[in-house]
Enzyme design. Structure first.
Site, mmCIF file in Angstrom:
data_model
loop_
_atom_site.group_PDB
_atom_site.id
_atom_site.type_symbol
_atom_site.label_atom_id
_atom_site.label_comp_id
_atom_site.label_asym_id
_atom_site.label_seq_id
_atom_site.Cartn_x
_atom_site.Cartn_y
_atom_site.Cartn_z
ATOM 1 N N GLU A 73 42.865 40.759 41.773
ATOM 2 C CA GLU A 73 42.086 41.813 41.124
ATOM 3 C C GLU A 73 42.800 42.383 39.897
ATOM 4 O O GLU A 73 42.152 42.876 38.973
ATOM 5 C CB GLU A 73 41.799 42.946 42.123
ATOM 6 N N ASP B 77 42.612 34.356 47.759
ATOM 7 C CA ASP B 77 43.251 35.589 47.309
ATOM 8 C C ASP B 77 43.356 36.554 48.480
ATOM 9 O O ASP B 77 42.628 36.449 49.469
ATOM 10 C CB ASP B 77 42.505 36.223 46.130
#
Length: 381
Positions: A132, A73
């Protein structure tokens, strides 16, 4: 192969340019430029108009029998950094407080190694935006990014862990991260004067009853040897002390270690809301939003092989870990492709999402070495 010092410099540059979900343009550009400096002989780079900050790199194997995926990520958090480091965030109010700068650096180190040592199988690197928030993994899947030669046969990814020694690898059979669902409950009754409750329909009283009944969902609907939790963390109802509230809103989260468990909790919560609505003769609406935060359920066969390699490798400090009740959107992709997620220890007193998180940078090179070693092993086994 990138040296430890080169990896640390990459990490520090990434740490200075954190960006929120779907806004990772500087990060994306830096990744593209860094990868352009690697040997390109068997690399293929792909970007996407429909998801502009996503990036895929396919390392073509010598004699591929499979495509092994590796995901990292790339987004950061809306946190004002308080580390005082000379390479602190240059973007006010945004910080790599979850260690995604570490994740990216390790991925670049592994990619660099295989750009210089052509693998047997194909290896697909996915630099994923919006972990997130904004469901980056789910979004990428639904947009069809994983198709044709860009479809992995198995998928791997890591998350840094400040509670583990620097460079240690942590993993477990079964679930590594819980799945999470956001809960919004709106109760609509009838407001009125506090002196005349018979002429109103009090949503605060109904909300109090609902909150108490929800406490039985886990204790009476979930196997006690498993883990699930409902937290109703916010309640907003009423405007003044002598007015009966005609509307109350409750917000919270559901967490569970399997998707089946989460669905069971969802259904029981629906039953409770329906029952409260009938009991108090008012409208009770329930909104559940799981998005891409499914439980991270490790594939049994692949995880057994992964753990075996890490346990048998003298240079790896392997630690069997307990499941975490926090969420990770790699769970959605592991529901679509078999794979394994694991921890990389970064040994720090501060916790993830903290404004003072300072990962131990010795973890980076150790992580690169452990992962490249495992992938070499996997291609032979």
């Amino acid at each position: 192969m990138l040296t430890e010092e080169e990896l640390i410099q990459i990490r520090r540059h990434l740490h200075q340019i954190p960006e929120l979900a779907l806004q990772e343009f500087d990060t994306h550009q830096y990744l593209v430029e860094t990868i352009a400096g690697f040997n390109q002989a068997f690399l293929e780079v792909r970007t996407f108009k429909e998801l502009p900050t996503a990036l895929m790199v396919l390392v073509h194997g010598k004699n591929p029998q499979r495509t092994i995926g590796y995901r990292t990520d790339i987004d950061a958090l809306p946190v004002e950094e308080q580390t005082g480091l000379p390479y602190s965030s240059t973007h006010p109010g945004v910080m790599h407080a979850c260690g995604h700068d570490i994740h990216m650096t390790v991925a670049l180190g592994v990619l660099n190694y295989f750009s210089e040592h052509q693998p047997q199988d194909n290896i697909l690197f996915f630099f994923q935006p919006a972990e997130e928030s904004e469901n980056g993994g789910k979004r990428a899947y639904e947009l069809g990014l994983f198709s044709g030669k860009w479809k992995p046969d198995e998928f791997y990814g890591l998350h840094d862990n400040p509670d583990l020694p620097a460079g240690a690898i942590g993993c477990r059979m079964g679930t590594l991260f819980a799945g999470t669902t956001e809960v919004n409950i709106d109760l609509n009754g009838k407001g009125g004067h506090a002196a005349y409750p018979q002429n109103a329909n009090d949503t605060v009283v109904a909300a109090a009853s609902l909150i108490l009944q929800v406490q039985t969902v886990i204790s009476r609907s979930i196997d006690p040897i498993q883990s699930g939790v409902i937290t109703l963390g916010k309640i907003d109802g009423g405007t003044i002390r002598n007015v009966i509230a005609g509307h109350t809103r409750i917000e919270g989260t559901i967490r569970g270690l399997t998707q089946t468990m989460i669905e069971t909790i969802d259904n029981r919560l629906k039953d409770v809301c329906e029952g409260i609505g009938c009991s108090f003769n008012m409208d009770v609406s329930l909104e559940l939003n799981q998005g891409g935060y499914w439980p991270v359920e490790n594939n049994p066969e692949l995880t057994k092989r992964f753990i075996h390699y890490m346990e048998e490798t003298p240079t790896v400090n392997f630690i069997e870990t307990e499941p975490a009740m926090t969420g990770e959107d790699f769970g959605y992709l592991l529901a679509k492709f078999p794979g394994t997620m694991f921890w990389l220890g970064v040994e720090d007193d501060s916790q993830l999402h903290s404004a003072t998180l300072t990962p131990n940078e010795k973890a980076i090179k150790r992580g690169v070495d452990a992962i490249t070693g495992f992938l070499e092993y996997r291609m032979q086994n």
